[in-house]
Design an enzyme around this catalytic site. Structure first.
Site, short mmCIF file in Angstrom:
data_model
loop_
_atom_site.label_atom_id
_atom_site.label_comp_id
_atom_site.label_asym_id
_atom_site.label_seq_id
_atom_site.Cartn_x
_atom_site.Cartn_y
_atom_site.Cartn_z
N LYS A 166 -4.07 -1.66 8.03
CA LYS A 166 -5.47 -1.98 8.30
C LYS A 166 -5.66 -2.93 9.48
O LYS A 166 -6.58 -2.77 10.28
CB LYS A 166 -6.12 -2.58 7.05
N HIS A 225 -1.70 3.19 -5.72
CA HIS A 225 -2.38 2.01 -5.20
C HIS A 225 -2.66 0.99 -6.32
O HIS A 225 -2.75 -0.22 -6.07
CB HIS A 225 -3.69 2.41 -4.52
N HIS A 262 -3.35 -9.43 2.26
CA HIS A 262 -4.79 -9.63 2.38
C HIS A 262 -5.05 -10.77 3.37
O HIS A 262 -4.18 -11.59 3.64
CB HIS A 262 -5.40 -9.99 1.02
N ARG A 320 -0.84 -2.46 -7.06
CA ARG A 320 -1.22 -3.72 -6.43
C ARG A 320 -2.05 -4.58 -7.40
O ARG A 320 -1.86 -5.79 -7.51
CB ARG A 320 -1.99 -3.44 -5.13
N TYR A 326 -4.77 -17.81 7.39
CA TYR A 326 -3.40 -18.29 7.33
C TYR A 326 -2.48 -17.34 8.11
O TYR A 326 -2.71 -16.13 8.18
CB TYR A 326 -2.90 -18.32 5.88
N ARG A 361 0.85 -1.19 0.00
CA ARG A 361 0.00 0.00 0.00
C ARG A 361 0.89 1.24 0.00
O ARG A 361 1.89 1.30 0.73
CB ARG A 361 -0.92 -0.01 1.22
#
Length: 407
Positions: A286, A347, A374, A350, A384, A261
């Protein structure tokens, strides 16, 4: 009976000046006058100048009014100006004061006529640039140069109507650049309000324009991104040729390579980077969870070159002071500068990496999603661990950097 004594004479009446006399008048060692009567005379200077002057009294004082130079101002014109001055005197107005006032008005009108949108905009920009960040200033002037000046730049600001501004904004909207169009409207409005403050116009022609009526609603989460490999190569070459600061250029080169990001790269700290293990570990914005980015050889080389520049400070990409990171608009402004406005956002890299790594290089989607930081879940819905597949991701990141270098 005539009582007038012989030898006496009546006062001489001044004969009107003629064009022939005016044109034939020659300079003398001292200046002299050729009178036309009624206070009007032609002043002949030693240098050969022929200047119209009107002598009159106002408020009990003797005054002189300059009325131009012969022959640019003809004899007939000078006489008309004398009559105009007499009318002003008859209405208790000083011709010299009226003339000065008219000159001010004419200068103001000339200034307004010469105040094109670009002239006013650049003056507004120059006054604001010192208090803006470098990135914001670059973005503003690039938007004006690209989207506004070609259409409104040479038009006097006083003549610009709402329809003119609307036409410019519709051109931007037609290429799908909704955000740019909205920003350009804001910038234009600020310039028009500056013009109002300077007395150049009386109202802002952009104020009645509604963005909702000009631009299509932007889809949430959409960031412009190049995903076609054929279009990616020219973008990478443009980044390589970027002539901005070393700090911004390094960030712009790392961004497509690491596809993190933009805000996370902007705040990258030297304490988070281990050049020996070729890793960058930081907390994801985030989720506030630890994330590891394997650094390919090309990224290490960029960081090693940048270390002597910013290594003494906290941030890898320091701003105007070592205590602060570079502006969050710096990379956006750089992409605008190299000509990729609305085609590629910071951005958006990505999406670029996600698409090409999957569709062209054939890497597993879960590796890619892990690298994008993510939330990736297993078939049972469990998240995970973000350190999973680190070695596989290390190989993927090196392959991706090699692919970009090949482009």
């Amino acid at each position: 009976m005539d009582t007038t004594k012989r030898g006496s004479s009546m006062p001489k009446r001044i004969a009107p000046l003629t064009d022939l006399q005016a044109s034939k008048a020659k300079p003398k060692p001292d200046e002299y006058k050729l009178s036309d009567g009624g206070g009007l005379h032609l002043l002949i200077t030693p240098s050969g100048g022929k200047l119209w002057r009107l002598q009159y009294r106002f408020g009990g004082k003797q005054k002189t009014l300059a009325m131009g130079q012969y022959p640019a101002v003809s004899l007939a014109d000078a006489r008309q100006r004398r009559e105009d001055a007499r009318k002003l005197l008859a209405s208790s107005q000083d011709p010299a004061v009226v003339k000065k006032h008219q000159k001010v008005i004419e200068e103001e009108q000339a200034a307004i006529a010469g105040a094109t949108f670009e002239v006013v905009a650049r003056e507004w920009f120059a006054k604001n640039e010192p208090v803006w960040s470098t990135g914001h200033a670059t973005t503003v002037i690039n938007r004006l140069n690209h989207d506004v000046f070609p259409y409104l730049g040479e038009k006097p600001v006083i003549e610009i109507k709402a329809a003119d501004v609307r036409s410019v904004l519709l051109k931007i909207g037609a290429r799908g650049a909704t955000e740019t169009g909205q920003r350009v409207k804001i910038i234009s409005g600020q310039i028009f309000r500056y013009a109002i403050g300077q007395g150049l116009i009386e109202h802002d022609p952009s104020v009645a324009l509604r963005p909702s009526e000009l631009f299509a609603k932007r889809e949430a989460g959409h960031h412009a991104a190049i995903t076609d490999p054929k279009e990616l190569a020219p973008l990478l070459r443009a980044i390589d040729c970027y002539q901005g600061t070393a700090v911004v250029k390094a960030a712009l080169r790392l961004l497509p390579m690491l596809f993190v990001r933009p805000g996370e790269l902007q705040k990258m700290k030297w304490s988070e980077v281990d050049l020996n293990t070729s890793e960058w570990r930081y907390l994801v914005t985030k989720t506030k969870t630890l994330h590891t980015v394997p650094l390919p050889q090309q990224a290490i080389a960029i960081l090693q070159k940048l270390q002597p520049v910013t290594g003494s400070g906290q941030y890898v990409f320091s701003g105007r002071t070592a205590a602060r990171p570079m502006s969050n608009m710096a990379m956006t402004a750089a992409l605008d500068y190299i000509g990729y406005r609305d085609r590629q956002t910071p951005h958006g890299f990505r999406a670029t990496a996600r698409t090409i790594l999957d569709e062209v290089l054939g890497f597993r989607p879960d590796y890619i999603e892990h690298q994008l930081a993510h939330s990736v879940r297993d078939p049972l819905g469990r998240a995970y661990n973000r350190t999973t597949h680190l070695e596989e991701r290390r190989k993927m990141m090196q392959a991706w950097a090699d692919y970009l270098a090949g482009c």
